[in-house]
Design an enzyme around this catalytic site. Sequence first.
Site, PDB file in Angstrom:
ATOM      1  N   HIS A 172      13.714 -38.688  17.370  1.00  0.00           N
ATOM      2  CA  HIS A 172      14.006 -39.539  18.475  1.00  0.00           C
ATOM      3  C   HIS A 172      13.789 -41.121  17.933  1.00  0.00           C
ATOM      4  O   HIS A 172      13.108 -41.671  17.232  1.00  0.00           O
ATOM      5  CB  HIS A 172      13.083 -39.447  19.447  1.00  0.00           C
ATOM      6  N   ASP A 220      18.926 -33.145  27.359  1.00  0.00           N
ATOM      7  CA  ASP A 220      17.899 -33.676  27.711  1.00  0.00           C
ATOM      8  C   ASP A 220      17.233 -33.555  29.153  1.00  0.00           C
ATOM      9  O   ASP A 220      16.568 -34.526  29.609  1.00  0.00           O
ATOM     10  CB  ASP A 220      18.200 -35.322  27.821  1.00  0.00           C
TER      11      ASP A 220
END
Lengths: 317, 434
Positions: free
Chosen positions: B189, B315
Site C-alpha cells: 500500500h 478493496d
Amino acid sequence: MNIASKSTFALSRRHLLGIEALTAEEIIGLLDLAEEFVELNRQIEKKRTSLRGRTQINLFFENSTRTQSSFELAGKRLGADVMNMSVSSSSMNKGETLIDTAITLNAMHPDIIVVRHQHSGAVELLSRKVDCSVINAGDGAHEHPTQALLDALTIRRNKGRLDRLTVAICGDVLHSRVARSNIILLNRMGARVRVVGPSTLLPPAVDRLGVEVFHDMRAGLADADIVMMLRLQRERMNGSFIPSTQEYFAYFGLDSKKLAFAKPGALVMHPGPMNRGVEISSDVADGAQSLIREQVEMGVAVRMAVLEALSRNLPNA
Amino acid sequence: MSLSDRHPILLTNARIVDPSCDLDIPGDLLMADGIVRDVRRGIGAAGVPEGTEVIDCKGKVVAPGLIDMRAFIGEPGAEYRETFASASQAAAAGGVTTIVCQPDTVPAIDEPEQVDFVLRRARDTGIVHVNPMAALTKGLKGQEMTEFGLLKAAGALAFTDGAKSVINAQVFRRALIYARDFDALIVHHTEDPDLTGLGVMNEGELSARLGLMGVPTAAEAIVLERDMRLVALTGGRYHAASLTCRDSLDVLQRAKAAGLKVTASASINHLTLNEIDVGSYRTFCKVKPPLRAEADRVALVEAVASGLIDVIMSDHNPQDVETKRLTFAEAAPGAIGIETMLVAGLRLVHAGAIPLATLLKAMSTRPAELLGLPGGSLRPGSVADVVVIDLDMPWVLDPADLKSKCKNTPFDEAKMTGRVVRTIVAGRTVYEFV
C-alpha cells in the site's frame, strides 16, 4: 413590543447551513431585516414577540463565548425560550454523540437548533436527523454563515455597498470557516476578494475559489477598502505551519505600517477573539479605522434577522 | 462442499469469454468433477454424461469466475463487520469465486497458524475459495519481516501490510531481497502517512471548499517511486496494492519499461467514482487512498485498458453504522464492493472505455497469474470456477439486498446495467439470480 418588522422577508428554506446555498436576493433580504434589528437593539425596549412560544437550543460542541451569547441574546430578544448546551468534546465519543444528541434533542420538539461543531459537515449531518430548523454557527473549516452576514452588514453600513469594494482577507485561511463564508458571500455580492497569507496557511487550489492570492501584505493590501484579519488558529495547527508567531507578526500581522499600504481610510475587521501582537497590533485593533466592536453589535442583529427569517417559514407560523 | 451434489453442468448458447486465451465465441461449456472439460461451439446435450444439468444461457456471457485480490474480511477479530460466511455469500452474488483476504485482522495474519485458521475456517463456512495474504511485517508494525517461507508453505499467497505502508526503507529493502529466495510476491500500500496526515479526501479545490483536509497525490507517488528504486536494487517481485492517480501511473510506466518485476492494482471505487462523489460529506465515499479527481480516474481507466494496471480489485471493506454515521473527518474509511465490483466495472464496458475481455482479464486471469492460483481461465482442465453474466439487465441497487453484513456501499441507489445470474465454484452452482 408588538411592533411588526417592516421587512416581510422570509427564508424559504428550513435550515441555514452555509452562505453557499443563499442567493444574492436572500443575502440582501437578511441584511435589510438586520438593519431594523440594529435600530431595535439600540432602544431600551428591545423585545419582540415573533418567536414567542418557540424553543431555541444552542448546541455548542466547541467552546465559544461571543457566538453563543450573541445567538442567546438574539433568540431572547425575539421572545424565544433559549437553552444553551455546551458539549465538551473531550468527554464524549464525538460523532456518536452528535447524532444521538440530535435525536434526543429532536424528541424535545425544539423549533430551532443553533449548532457549532469542530468538524466540517457536522451541522449538515445533524440537520438530516431533526425535524426543526438548524442554523450553522460554525462547522470545522467549512462555513460560518452568520459571521459572513454580520461582516457584510458592517461593511454595507460603513461603505454603503458591497459591490466593487476590494476586500483583503488575511491570515490563516486554511483553517478558517469565516474566510470561506466571507469569500462566497462577498463574491456573490460583487466585491473583489483577495486572500493574503503565508502559503502554508492558504488552502490548496485557493485560487479556484474566486479570489486573488497574495503572499505579501504590501501587494495584497494595495488599494484595499477593507482589511479583514483572521485569527491565527494555533490550537488547530497539527503541523508546523509557521516557524514562530514573531515571524508571523513581522510579515502578516496588521500594524499601522502595513495598514498604510491599503486605501486611505481603509477599514479593519476581525471576527474575534483577537491575538493581539500576533495577527493584529493593539493600536490598529483599537484605532479609528477599526470596525471590530461594531462587528459584535451587528452580530446580534444579524442573528435576530436569521432567526426571524427562518421562523417565518416554520410550521404553524 | 460435498462431491455428491456436484453433477456435470453444461452451459449452452453462451458467449464464452476467456481472457486467458483471448477467446470470445458463441459456444457451450461442459464441466464435471469440478473441472472444465470442454469449451467449444455445439457440444450439445447429446454427447454429455448422464445426469448432466443443461443450462441454456440464451446468449449470456460465460467467463472465468472473478478473483478479488484485495478484500478485507473481519475474521478473525471483527466478525461483526464480516465473516467468511457473509463475505463469500456476497462474493458469490458478485461473480467472485476466489476471495484474497487481507492480513490486517485482529490478530494479524502473521504466523502460519493464522493462515491455517483462515483456510480451515473459510473452507468450513464459505461457499467460494478464500486464500489469505500474510502480513509483510510482524504485527503489521513495519519493523520485522514475517516468516515468508513458512507462511507461503502454509498457503499465504503474498505478503502485505494491508492498508499500511512500510516506511522504513531498510526494512522494505530486506523484505524484497528475502522474498526473492521464496519467489514471494510483496504487495504494498503506497501512502506516506506524514503527507497524508489528517487528510480525509483528495487535496484540491473541492477539499478547500468543503473545509476538509486533503491528501495530495504525491503522498502516493513518493512511496511508489521509492519502492521502484528498491525493486531495482533488489530484483524483488512487487505489486502496488492500490494506485489512484496519474502521478503514480507515470512512475509505474517507467518501472515497467525498465523491466522491473512490477505490477499494480486499482480499486473499482477509484475507477468508477471521483472526489465529487464525496459531495455533501458522504462518508460511504470516504476510502483510503481517497477518491481522486476526474482526470485521475480517467487516467486510471486508460491504464486498465492499456494493461498498465494489471488488476482490478474491490478493496472490500465493511464498516458498520457506528463507524460511518459520523462526521466525514471522524468516519472510518472503506467501502464494501465485492458484490458490486463486476457490475460497477460493466459501467466502464458499456461506456466504451474498456473492452469486456479486458475488464474480465483484470478481475480474473491476471490475479490468477500473479498469485499462482488455479482459476482465471476456462481452458479444459482448469478449475470449474465460472460466472454467467447478463450484460444488459437494468436494475437499481438497494443496499438492503446486499449480502454483506455491512451496507456501506457508495453505489447506494445506483442504476446498474448488467448482473451476475449464476456463479459456479469448482463445478457447483453457489449462486443463482432468480
